[in-house]
Enzyme design. Structure first.
Site, short mmCIF file in Angstrom:
data_model
loop_
_atom_site.label_atom_id
_atom_site.label_comp_id
_atom_site.label_asym_id
_atom_site.label_seq_id
_atom_site.Cartn_x
_atom_site.Cartn_y
_atom_site.Cartn_z
N ASN A 108 0.83 -1.22 0.00
CA ASN A 108 0.00 0.00 0.00
C ASN A 108 0.86 1.26 0.00
O ASN A 108 0.54 2.24 -0.67
CB ASN A 108 -0.96 -0.01 1.20
CG ASN A 108 -2.18 -0.86 0.92
OD1 ASN A 108 -3.07 -0.48 0.15
ND2 ASN A 108 -2.23 -2.05 1.50
N HIS B 189 -8.11 -1.21 5.74
CA HIS B 189 -8.30 -2.51 6.39
C HIS B 189 -8.92 -3.48 5.39
O HIS B 189 -9.84 -3.10 4.66
CB HIS B 189 -9.19 -2.35 7.63
CG HIS B 189 -9.37 -3.62 8.38
ND1 HIS B 189 -8.36 -4.17 9.15
CD2 HIS B 189 -10.42 -4.48 8.46
CE1 HIS B 189 -8.79 -5.31 9.68
NE2 HIS B 189 -10.03 -5.52 9.28
N ASN C 150 -6.84 5.00 7.85
CA ASN C 150 -6.33 3.63 7.84
C ASN C 150 -7.00 2.87 6.70
O ASN C 150 -8.07 3.24 6.24
CB ASN C 150 -6.67 2.95 9.18
CG ASN C 150 -6.17 1.53 9.26
OD1 ASN C 150 -5.06 1.21 8.79
ND2 ASN C 150 -6.96 0.63 9.84
N ARG D 293 -0.72 -1.44 14.86
CA ARG D 293 -0.56 -0.88 16.20
C ARG D 293 -1.68 0.15 16.43
O ARG D 293 -2.04 0.86 15.49
CB ARG D 293 0.81 -0.18 16.22
CG ARG D 293 1.42 0.05 17.53
CD ARG D 293 2.91 0.31 17.35
NE ARG D 293 3.63 -0.96 17.25
CZ ARG D 293 3.90 -1.76 18.27
NH1 ARG D 293 3.53 -1.42 19.48
NH2 ARG D 293 4.54 -2.89 18.08
C1 GAR Z 1 -3.20 -4.57 4.14
O1 GAR Z 1 -4.04 -5.58 3.66
C2 GAR Z 1 -3.93 -3.68 5.12
O2 GAR Z 1 -5.29 -3.51 4.81
C3 GAR Z 1 -3.78 -4.48 6.39
O3 GAR Z 1 -2.44 -4.91 6.36
C4 GAR Z 1 -2.08 -5.15 5.00
C5 GAR Z 1 -0.75 -4.49 4.73
O4 GAR Z 1 -0.29 -4.86 3.46
N1 GAR Z 1 -4.09 -3.68 7.53
C6 GAR Z 1 -4.74 -4.16 8.58
O5 GAR Z 1 -5.06 -5.34 8.70
C7 GAR Z 1 -5.07 -3.15 9.67
N2 GAR Z 1 -5.84 -3.72 10.67
P1 GAR Z 1 0.93 -4.07 2.80
O6 GAR Z 1 2.04 -4.03 3.86
O7 GAR Z 1 1.31 -4.88 1.61
O8 GAR Z 1 0.45 -2.68 2.46
#
Ligand code: GAR
Length: 191
Positions: free
Chosen positions: A16, A111, A109, A93
């Protein structure tokens, strides 16, 4: 128009982060990432930041007395760089009072579920186990609760297969365009 100044917070792979960095570089977002903050020294996102020439700060929360202590340091760094918005991109976090009060309605954020369903670190796995058929991703303003706060955008994926890796990739693809859309809304104050 002046470029919006973003900080991205991440803990892991950073796909992301990369999607946002690419959109900044090719003009789909009128913004620049002025700081990448990572709470996992050695995480892949730090390598990605090097490629894009983004300044990064990696820290180990265990080396600080409290969340308040490391967030006070982060707040100083963000203020010095004139950050407009903080984008959490896989930052695993809870954000505490120090940053929430300083950056009220300016922390977002992403998710990998259709919130408010399936909060937490294993959202995709949890949804699969529940028998879900319509998956998705959500961007939202951040409050003091886990994956909580008012929703900004959502994208859906209909999936009835049983390959979690394939599903995860489909959701990640949705996330990458969703985050670009959301940041544009923030910049244009259309939320
Ligand atoms: C993503 O899928 C994001 O939505 C999730 O972590 C991943 C990070 O992927 N976030 C959560 O679960 C927040 N609770 P990335 O490091 O490849 O961007």
């Amino acid at each position: 128009m002046k470029k919006c100044r973003l900080a991205v917070f991440a803990s892991g792979s950073g796909s992301n982060y990369q999607a946002i960095a690419e959109a900044c570089a090719d003009g789909r977002i009128n913004a620049e990432i002025v700081l990448l903050v990572c709470d996992k020294p050695g995480a892949r996102v730090l390598e990605r930041a090097k490629v894009f020439g983004t300044e990064s700060f990696a820290f180990n929360p265990k080396e600080y007395e409290s969340r308040e202590a490391y967030e006070t340091l982060l707040a100083t760094m963000l203020d010095e760089r004139g950050v407009d918005y903080i984008c959490l991109a896989g930052y695993m976090r809870i954000v505490g009072k120090v940053l929430l009060s300083r950056y009220e309605q300016r922390i977002v954020n992403i998710h990998p579920s259709l919130l408010p369903s399936f909060k937490g670190a294993h959202a995709i796995q949890d949804a699969v186990e529940y028998g879900v058929k319509i998956f998705g991703a959500t961007t939202h303003f951040v409050d003091e609760t886990l994956d909580g706060g008012r929703i900004i955008d959502q994208g859906a994926v209909v999936y009835e297969g049983n390959d979690i890796e394939e599903l995860t990739n489909l959701i990640h693809n949705i996330e990458h365009s969703l985050y670009v859309k959301t940041i544009n809304k923030l910049i244009n104050k259309k939320f």
